[in-house]
Motif scaffolding. Sequence first.
Motif, short mmCIF file in Angstrom:
data_model
loop_
_atom_site.label_atom_id
_atom_site.label_comp_id
_atom_site.label_asym_id
_atom_site.label_seq_id
_atom_site.Cartn_x
_atom_site.Cartn_y
_atom_site.Cartn_z
N TRP A 247 49.27 41.90 49.38
CA TRP A 247 48.18 41.03 48.54
C TRP A 247 48.94 41.64 46.85
O TRP A 247 48.77 40.52 45.83
N GLN B 185 43.37 33.18 41.83
CA GLN B 185 42.10 32.57 43.43
C GLN B 185 42.87 31.05 44.86
O GLN B 185 42.03 30.88 45.40
N HIS C 10 34.40 38.68 48.40
CA HIS C 10 34.25 37.08 47.26
C HIS C 10 32.81 36.86 47.65
O HIS C 10 32.13 36.96 48.25
N TRP D 256 42.02 43.04 41.04
CA TRP D 256 41.63 42.21 41.88
C TRP D 256 40.82 42.50 43.18
O TRP D 256 41.44 43.56 43.18
N ASP D 257 39.86 42.49 43.22
CA ASP D 257 39.82 42.65 44.96
C ASP D 257 39.59 41.54 45.59
O ASP D 257 38.20 40.68 45.63
N GLU D 258 39.94 41.35 46.28
CA GLU D 258 40.30 40.53 47.36
C GLU D 258 39.87 40.49 48.21
O GLU D 258 38.95 40.09 50.15
N SER D 259 38.77 41.75 48.63
CA SER D 259 37.71 42.22 49.86
C SER D 259 36.23 42.78 50.03
O SER D 259 35.92 41.98 51.03
N TRP E 23 44.69 32.21 47.21
CA TRP E 23 44.01 33.36 47.85
C TRP E 23 43.18 32.36 49.25
O TRP E 23 43.25 32.20 50.01
N VAL F 159 37.26 38.70 40.73
CA VAL F 159 36.58 38.56 42.65
C VAL F 159 36.37 36.69 42.50
O VAL F 159 35.74 36.36 42.27
N PRO F 160 37.38 36.24 43.98
CA PRO F 160 37.55 35.55 43.85
C PRO F 160 36.10 34.32 44.31
O PRO F 160 35.31 35.49 44.95
N GLU G 15 43.59 34.11 36.62
CA GLU G 15 43.40 34.29 37.72
C GLU G 15 42.22 33.31 38.39
O GLU G 15 42.03 33.31 39.69
N PRO H 213 41.88 41.54 53.15
CA PRO H 213 43.08 41.26 52.35
C PRO H 213 44.10 40.55 52.49
O PRO H 213 44.25 41.60 54.32
#
Length: 388
Positions: free
Chosen positions: A12, A136, A43, A38-41, A139, A381-382, A131, A8
């Motif tokens: 973030w 995203q 994708h 929101w979890d960008e760990s 991101w 998630v993105p 989102e 991430p």
Amino acid sequence: MRRVRSAPRPGWKQIIESQGLVYGSPGVDTNGRPRPYWDESVHYEFDMDEILALEAQVEVLHTMCLHAIDNIILTERLADFGLPQWSWEHITNSWKRSDPHIYGRFDLRYDGRGPAKLLEYNADTPTSLLEASIVQWHWLTDLHPDDDQWNSLHEKLVERWGEMRDVLPSTQLHFTWSGADGSGEDNVTTAYMQETAAEAGFDTIALPIEEVGFDTELERFVDLAEAPIESIFKLYPWEWALDDDFGKRITQSLPSTMWIEPLWKTMLSNKALLAVLWEMYPGHPNLLPAYLDDPHELTEYIRKPKLGREGANMTIVGPGMETATGGVYGEEGFVYQMLDPLPEFDGMRPVLGAWIVGDTSAGLGIRETVGLITDDTSTFVPHRIPQS
């Protein structure tokens, strides 16, 4: 389609909050531990060919849904949708007038190996918009500036509102949501839609739906300044509005007051649509068998309330997969759809939210859950499209 782990961005949480993402209840990971909404760990990566195919499938589904409305009205089957009988004529007239529409979100099952399957069409009050459109995208530009994303939502929304300037009675446009939503998601989503309309040249005014007034002498809706409301975007479900006298005033105000999304969207946002589509297009590669009020030949299925939300009141029937969720829906009847479990990626099950703006495919948002039902414990998630 691949699920990828990544680091991430530093800070973030502050970044996404500055972009408006200040809502969302925590999700759950595969070990039952809390996981940020929101979890960008992680994708998802897609090949461009996959995205182009999905875009085409979404537009085909949207066209099929519009044809289904013609079928529903021609065969006079609004009774199947669990909506009050007094509203049927108004719904029909809304469609015949071509009351203008803005956007919708298809929820799809997709595993990267076969065609996407329609699970439902959120055509009236779709959320997770900020989102998918803004958060995203930033991101992507922060971490993968050379890559692409299935995301033209913001541009297409502004363009669509621009088209509405020639359709709506004036350039003044009201925006409303329910103040009863404690999460703040409806308020923020409505504010974002208001921003896109303002960018298109509208003079916008926001107020909670509880503060929308009605002038009984002039028989028209008014805002807090007693100014008439000629056009209003609502993030408030039609089935809720039609459940009381407020809804009767709304339908009687049409089309002198134009409500967006339009009243005819009640046919698309209702899960009875799934059964109508299967009757019209049996065996279509983007559909799952679905029936009204009875599972017919299905031995593994998911029972969905026609007017349900957030995965409420659903029942899954299948060996080793029996699941049920609580809620307040179901009196209006159920639809039975063949169970095609969401695919698993690292123990998580993604559902693809594919957006349509006007009649054009516009973007993708992905929500994950551990279980078979995507509910309010899901995580967003993105995604990206790596450039080869």
